[in-house]
Design a protein around this motif. Sequence first.
Motif, short mmCIF file in Angstrom:
data_model
loop_
_atom_site.label_atom_id
_atom_site.label_comp_id
_atom_site.label_asym_id
_atom_site.label_seq_id
_atom_site.Cartn_x
_atom_site.Cartn_y
_atom_site.Cartn_z
N GLY A 1 0.79 -1.24 0.00
CA GLY A 1 0.00 0.00 0.00
C GLY A 1 0.81 1.27 0.00
N TYR A 2 1.80 1.39 -0.88
CA TYR A 2 2.61 2.60 -0.98
C TYR A 2 2.99 2.78 -2.44
CZ TYR A 2 6.36 5.96 -0.01
OH TYR A 2 7.16 7.09 0.01
N PRO A 3 2.54 3.84 -3.10
CA PRO A 3 2.69 3.94 -4.56
C PRO A 3 3.99 4.54 -5.06
CG PRO A 3 1.36 5.76 -3.77
CD PRO A 3 1.70 4.94 -2.56
N GLU B 1 -1.60 1.50 -6.30
CA GLU B 1 -0.45 1.02 -5.56
C GLU B 1 0.05 -0.26 -6.24
OE1 GLU B 1 -2.87 0.99 -2.22
OE2 GLU B 1 -2.29 2.98 -1.50
N ASP C 1 -0.71 9.89 -4.01
CA ASP C 1 -1.53 8.68 -3.89
C ASP C 1 -1.39 7.74 -5.09
OD1 ASP C 1 -2.45 9.24 -1.44
OD2 ASP C 1 -4.43 9.91 -2.04
#
Length: 589
Positions: free
Chosen positions: A95-97, A132, A222
């Motif tokens: 969960g980190y783009p 992500e 995001d």
Amino acid sequence: MSRWIYSLAALLAVFLIGLWYTANAQVSGSASQEPISLSYLSSDEPLSLSDIYEKSRADWQPLASNRASFGYTDDQYWLRVQIERKSYDRILHIGYPLLDELNIYWVQSDNVKTYALGDHKPYYERPILTSEFSVPLPAGESGTLYMSALTESSMRLPISIRSETQFFDAQMQKRLAEGIYFGVLLCMAVYNLFGFVASREPEFGLYSLYTLFFGGLMLSLDGLGFRYLWPESLFLQDKGIPIFGSLTFLTAALFAYQLLRLKQYRTTLARGLFIMAGLSIFTLLLGIFASYKVSIHVLLIFAAPGCLYLLIVGAYLWRKGLVYAKMFTIAWGTLLVSVIANSLGYLGVIDSMFIQRHAIMLGSGIEILLLSWVLAVRYSEQRREKLEAQQRYNEELEDNVAERTFELQIALRELQDVNSELEKKNSEDSLTGLYNRRYFSQQLEKEYRRAYRSKVGLCLLMIDIDHFKKINDNYGHFIGDQILKGLAQRLKQSAKRPADVVCRYGGEEFAIILPDTTRQHAEIFATQLVETIRDNPFPTDSGERSITISVGIAELNSLAGQSTESLFKTADEALYRAKRDGRDKVVTI
């Protein structure tokens, strides 16, 4: 003025509700994650998978949680996790783009699956198209999963494993809050752009640009910009944060200078805004020509002092007695707190993905709404100075109209509440609180048309309590009613999606409409439901009573020209077969 306050209050309320909903969704989503045990190692030089095989067990360090955070670093980090075999498809989600390079190796007994990800690679090469990073974990497969990451951004690896249904449900809930947020930004940008066209006041145009650039910054943070706006532009994905961040502070400085008229109060503070604008241009050039590592550190160092300076300017004018300086100060104070929290998160000081995802979203959303209010007040003050005599009469007339309108709104709201209550009673079963047979027929027809038009799945479950007559005969109808109420609650808890419809068809028969659902997923859902009812007795006044249910499933076949009547008939026939073949089971036709 009052209309502006009402509008902003409504937008702010919607915005806060959306973030609250996402916060709760995140908590419930965390509960739905599979427990995983992670270990890691780091290296100051690149390692290959074969190099990793040669590492001893002592080289791997355990992670206390699945949200790995190492701050800004040039090291390569490797993570290892054992993937156990499951009977359903799952998705691994990072969960980190903003990871530059992310290589995932799923080592199984007979082969190694490799996924080359990262925002330095084209978006459409991802196995699952999300903002992500996600990879599929098919049912029935197990092995050891290795992940290597390199990035010039903050090294964060929040990892989760969910079933496909849980993953896409979490994604939908997240998109809801983001849609509200960017919708508010777009409304403010377009509204103030129209204000600039109508009034030719430069602060309206600068504020509109500021809102758009801030939206670009958030889209870059995001990963939504890479997903929706520039999936083919690796340059903009790499440089988007420093470029949009610099443009945001540039327009913020120019906007504050135009709005506050500092040259009328203190020219020193006005010069400070020009210096802030000059530094923003410098960071913009760095963002375009320097590496991301250099430009993002300079931007983060500049961000907090820049917001602090604007806060000082607002506080100074507040003391001078300006009407709108108070809200201006609160707006920038809110943004300052969120920027500091976000910066500390990216630097690894705060280990909270919720703060990183939503602190700046919440702070900037409130700040943009309040600044729009300040701009409206500022413009209103100018107009009042020019049209003071005429405005006295207009205010009196407007107050009367507002009072009558408010009274009318109250009357309409009361009438609407009465109509809503009547509508609810007409479609609600009085005993269980579920939808009744009338609503079931209407909703089945509605979902049938949507499924036929959109060519998506639709499944109907017919449910019947086994030997319910014996319960009424042995314990009385009051106990039977308690079991019906308890079963209704469990059916509602099982049908978690907003589009799922649970109805009491009649007596001890219930129906569940599952839109956008395939036959396989409906069978999984029904099987879990049957097991849950069987294994969990119902508390009644006569003690705990166990029951079983039979379930019949029918799937819409739009290609065969199936109607709602035939769909219902098929589900009912499947239910009959389930009861005929021994009950306490699921039958699909």
